[in-house]
Design an enzyme around this catalytic site. Structure first.
Site, mmCIF file in Angstrom:
data_model
loop_
_atom_site.group_PDB
_atom_site.id
_atom_site.type_symbol
_atom_site.label_atom_id
_atom_site.label_comp_id
_atom_site.label_asym_id
_atom_site.label_seq_id
_atom_site.Cartn_x
_atom_site.Cartn_y
_atom_site.Cartn_z
ATOM 1 N N GLY A 243 35.549 27.172 27.454
ATOM 2 C CA GLY A 243 36.461 26.627 26.450
ATOM 3 C C GLY A 243 37.679 27.509 26.314
ATOM 4 O O GLY A 243 38.008 28.293 27.216
ATOM 5 N N SER A 244 38.331 27.404 25.173
ATOM 6 C CA SER A 244 39.596 28.119 24.983
ATOM 7 C C SER A 244 39.362 29.618 24.813
ATOM 8 O O SER A 244 38.280 30.065 24.403
ATOM 9 C CB SER A 244 40.312 27.561 23.761
ATOM 10 O OG SER A 244 39.472 27.692 22.637
ATOM 11 N N GLY A 248 36.478 31.546 22.745
ATOM 12 C CA GLY A 248 35.667 32.377 23.635
ATOM 13 C C GLY A 248 35.622 33.833 23.195
ATOM 14 O O GLY A 248 34.611 34.516 23.340
ATOM 15 N N GLU A 265 34.055 31.459 30.422
ATOM 16 C CA GLU A 265 34.990 30.749 31.322
ATOM 17 C C GLU A 265 36.080 30.180 30.428
ATOM 18 O O GLU A 265 35.949 29.090 29.883
ATOM 19 C CB GLU A 265 34.256 29.619 32.056
ATOM 20 C CG GLU A 265 33.156 30.087 32.992
ATOM 21 C CD GLU A 265 33.690 30.567 34.341
ATOM 22 O OE1 GLU A 265 34.911 30.462 34.583
ATOM 23 O OE2 GLU A 265 32.881 31.058 35.139
ATOM 24 N N CYS A 299 41.531 23.739 33.641
ATOM 25 C CA CYS A 299 41.756 25.159 33.350
ATOM 26 C C CYS A 299 42.583 25.784 34.458
ATOM 27 O O CYS A 299 43.276 26.779 34.250
ATOM 28 C CB CYS A 299 40.434 25.883 33.172
ATOM 29 S SG CYS A 299 39.297 25.593 34.528
HETATM 30 P P1 NAD Z 1 37.440 24.557 22.812
HETATM 31 O O1 NAD Z 1 37.451 26.032 22.827
HETATM 32 O O2 NAD Z 1 38.144 23.856 21.711
HETATM 33 O O3 NAD Z 1 35.924 24.016 22.763
HETATM 34 C C1 NAD Z 1 34.962 24.393 23.734
HETATM 35 C C2 NAD Z 1 33.566 24.223 23.162
HETATM 36 O O4 NAD Z 1 33.353 25.198 22.135
HETATM 37 C C3 NAD Z 1 33.298 22.873 22.499
HETATM 38 O O5 NAD Z 1 31.991 22.462 22.833
HETATM 39 C C4 NAD Z 1 33.405 23.195 21.018
HETATM 40 O O6 NAD Z 1 32.690 22.316 20.185
HETATM 41 C C5 NAD Z 1 32.815 24.578 20.963
HETATM 42 N N1 NAD Z 1 33.190 25.420 19.824
HETATM 43 C C6 NAD Z 1 34.293 25.332 19.031
HETATM 44 N N2 NAD Z 1 34.291 26.332 18.116
HETATM 45 C C7 NAD Z 1 33.192 27.070 18.342
HETATM 46 C C8 NAD Z 1 32.637 28.253 17.747
HETATM 47 N N3 NAD Z 1 33.243 28.875 16.742
HETATM 48 N N4 NAD Z 1 31.479 28.755 18.254
HETATM 49 C C9 NAD Z 1 30.871 28.156 19.303
HETATM 50 N N5 NAD Z 1 31.337 27.035 19.899
HETATM 51 C C10 NAD Z 1 32.480 26.499 19.427
HETATM 52 O O7 NAD Z 1 37.998 24.075 24.251
HETATM 53 P P2 NAD Z 1 38.350 22.601 24.755
HETATM 54 O O8 NAD Z 1 39.582 22.119 24.096
HETATM 55 O O9 NAD Z 1 37.133 21.737 24.734
HETATM 56 O O10 NAD Z 1 38.658 22.898 26.304
HETATM 57 C C11 NAD Z 1 39.893 23.303 26.811
HETATM 58 C C12 NAD Z 1 39.910 24.790 27.084
HETATM 59 O O11 NAD Z 1 38.825 25.144 27.937
HETATM 60 C C13 NAD Z 1 41.157 25.247 27.817
HETATM 61 O O12 NAD Z 1 41.585 26.466 27.285
HETATM 62 C C14 NAD Z 1 40.676 25.414 29.258
HETATM 63 O O13 NAD Z 1 41.459 26.298 30.029
HETATM 64 C C15 NAD Z 1 39.297 25.921 29.041
HETATM 65 N N6 NAD Z 1 38.452 25.684 30.214
HETATM 66 C C16 NAD Z 1 38.122 26.762 30.987
HETATM 67 C C17 NAD Z 1 37.359 26.569 32.126
HETATM 68 C C18 NAD Z 1 37.000 27.721 33.020
HETATM 69 O O14 NAD Z 1 36.107 27.556 33.848
HETATM 70 N N7 NAD Z 1 37.633 28.878 32.906
HETATM 71 C C19 NAD Z 1 36.898 25.285 32.461
HETATM 72 C C20 NAD Z 1 37.239 24.224 31.634
HETATM 73 C C21 NAD Z 1 38.017 24.446 30.510
#
Ligand code: NAD
Length: 511
Positions: A243-244, A248, A265, A299
């Site tokens: 995620g973001s 993260g 990631e 990503c």
């Molecule tokens: P996000 O961070 O908003 O959410 C990711 C996940 O985290 C979701 O399941 C969300 O419900 C959960 N989440 C939110 N707050 C949380 C908390 N406090 N504790 C635990 N879990 C929580 O990201 P998004 O908008 O779904 O995805 C886009 C982002 O993901 C972009 O920054 C992208 O670059 C990144 N991404 C990275 C990779 C990689 O392999 N490096 C792959 C795909 C996406």
């Protein structure tokens, strides 16, 4: 509800209903809020998923923990056979599952199918690995002693995934973790919960057929609260988080607080460097997909083009023409003629609009695009920006939309410096025909990213390599190479069969 429209009959083929429980721990249940799943191409509701409550999560974790013991006792090659069958079950559902990904996430069908194929490929990789998981025997300095490494499963792992790869990222983690002997609890993105339910049903059917306790692949749909609960849960020996960067970072700190393991990631801010000798036909074809494909929601999407001054004007004008050529192909991601689908949510559209406004305010020039497309759904134009300095805060941050910044560079060294100056370190690519420059690029003073390409886009990785990035991308590696080590714990074992105690380093203690 789109699920009632015969046009979307593939939803029924996946066992989905108008209302679906989003919690699985050996049986399907859920008592949390109702999530309506929208199609980003139309803004219409596809179907509903009932999320889990903290009590539902607790049941998932307990059931996965209880089921883990028998799974860990099954020999790795036999676990591999189960994963092979999951690959076959995915092959059978390739079309409908790909269609669901396209409908719910919004990426075009070939990319959505590609994502399911990626999971299938990881199952193949995991199957081979299940018969070759290594362990070393190391020469001991003591006579009559054997020194070896034994790898064991971790136990239960938590998998938290992002919206943009709702199948593949779960697959990367799950297939490898399964052959390693781990059970898992998956918390998917709340906006792709139908995909999560459909994937879990496929895995469940295979486990059931093999008389394996199905709770080894538990699911708890939910938002931040469930995510936080999982992150704090001591039973989750590893938290694999995709995620973001902002979220993260919190996850990493929380997991570290309890000395758990994390695999992060996170976000990217990926660049392509265009050398003065680059083959521009190759570059243009790669850059179009890398910058505008998936509506900028990978990503690994290229967000910066660092272009040598000798070819700068030519690249910008040819890229502008290429972008103009795909605008008519923006639309319904399920249609075969479409090349670019919508953004995933209205919030993503707002973020795009805000970023474009800030670009203009900061003195940037919109060479192409910059507008929201007036039609149903969440569509925006792929956008090319020039005129911002390489170190502008806008250029240095990840906006998860199709916006690319073109920056002129005087030479390769400066290009590498700009490539490395952002906080993220996920993917990068150099277009050149010069062998010496290739080795500079992949060497100690080259790209500092986890993925370092030459003459290909920054996106579209294969499963055989380890996937992930450095710095604010989190440092985690998933999928191929030795990424399996994340899912196992290593014991260094010394066995003495000499009949006498001998200390290492020949230390004498007493007689
Ligand atoms: P996000 O961070 O908003 O959410 C990711 C996940 O985290 C979701 O399941 C969300 O419900 C959960 N989440 C939110 N707050 C949380 C908390 N406090 N504790 C635990 N879990 C929580 O990201 P998004 O908008 O779904 O995805 C886009 C982002 O993901 C972009 O920054 C992208 O670059 C990144 N991404 C990275 C990779 C990689 O392999 N490096 C792959 C795909 C996406």
């Amino acid at each position: 509800y789109l699920i009632e429209d015969p046009k979307y009959s593939f939803l029924k083929e996946l066992g989905l209903e108008k209302k679906n429980p989003g919690v699985f721990h050996g049986k399907w249940t859920a008592s949390g809020e109702t999530i309506q799943s929208y199609s980003p191409a139309s803004g219409k509701v596809i179907a509903e998923v009932q999320a889990g409550t903290p009590a539902d999560y607790e049941q998932c974790a307990a059931a996965a923990q209880a089921a883990w013991h028998s799974w860990a006792e099954i020999p790795a090659p036999a676990r591999g056979e189960v994963v092979r069958q999951i690959g076959d079950a995915l092959r059978e559902k390739l079309q409908p599952l790909g269609q669901l990904v396209s409908l719910e996430m919004g990426k075009i069908l070939p990319e959505a199918i590609g994502e399911v194929v990626e999971y299938i490929h990881v199952c193949d990789l995991a199957l081979g690995l299940s018969r070759t998981l290594p362990g070393s025997i190391i020469p001991s300095e003591r006579p009559g002693h054997v020194l070896l490494e034994k790898w064991n499963p971790l136990g239960v792992i938590g998998i938290i995934t992002a919206f943009n790869f709702p199948v593949a990222v779960f697959g990367w983690n799950s297939a490898i973790a399964m052959i390693c002997g781990d059970a898992s609890v998956w918390k998917p993105s709340e906006t792709t919960s139908l995909v999560a339910v459909a994937v879990t049903k496929i895995v469940e059917s295979v486990l059931q057929k093999n008389n394996i306790p199905t709770a080894i692949a538990s699911l708890c749909v939910g938002g931040k609260t469930i995510g936080e609960q999982l992150v704090k849960d001591e039973r989750m020996k590893l938290v694999s988080f995709t995620g973001s960067t902002a979220v993260g970072q919190q996850v990493g700190v929380e997991v570290q607080r309890r000395f758990g393991r994390h695999l992060l990631e996170l976000g990217g801010n990926n660049a392509i460097i265009v050398n003065e000798d680059a083959n521009l036909d190759l570059l243009l074809s790669a850059a179009l997909f890398a910058c505008a494909g998936t509506a900028g929601q990978r990503c690994t999407t290229t967000r910066r083009l660092l272009i040598h001054k000798k070819v700068y004007s030519q690249v910008v004008s040819r890229l502008t023409k290429a972008f103009a050529g795909v605008v008519s192909k923006i639309g319904d991601p399920l249609l075969p003629e479409t090349l670019i689908g919508p953004l995933h949510t209205p919030a993503a559209v707002e973020n795009y609009k805000r970023t474009v406004a800030e670009v203009v305010k900061a003195g940037g020039k919109i060479e192409f695009g910059g507008k929201v497309i007036e039609r149903e759904g969440y569509f925006v134009e792929p956008t090319i920006v020039t005129g911002l300095p390489h170190d502008s805060p806008l250029v240095k941050s990840e906006c998860f939309a199709p916006i690319v910044y073109c920056i002129e560079v005087p030479d390769l060294d400066t290009g590498i410096q700009y490539n490395n100056e952002v906080e993220q370190g996920l993917s990068s690519s150099l277009f050149t025909e010069n062998l010496g420059d290739v080795f500079k690029w992949i060497g100690p003073h080259g790209s500092d990213c986890g993925i370092v390409n030459v003459n290909i886009p920054t996106n579209g990785a294969e499963v055989g390599g380890a996937f992930g990035g450095e710095k604010a991308t989190g440092g985690g590696r998933e999928c191929g190479s030795d990424s399996w080590k994340n899912y196992m714990r290593r014991s260094t074992v010394t066995i003495n069969y000499s009949g006498a105690i001998k200390l290492a380093q020949n230390i004498k203690f007493g007689d």
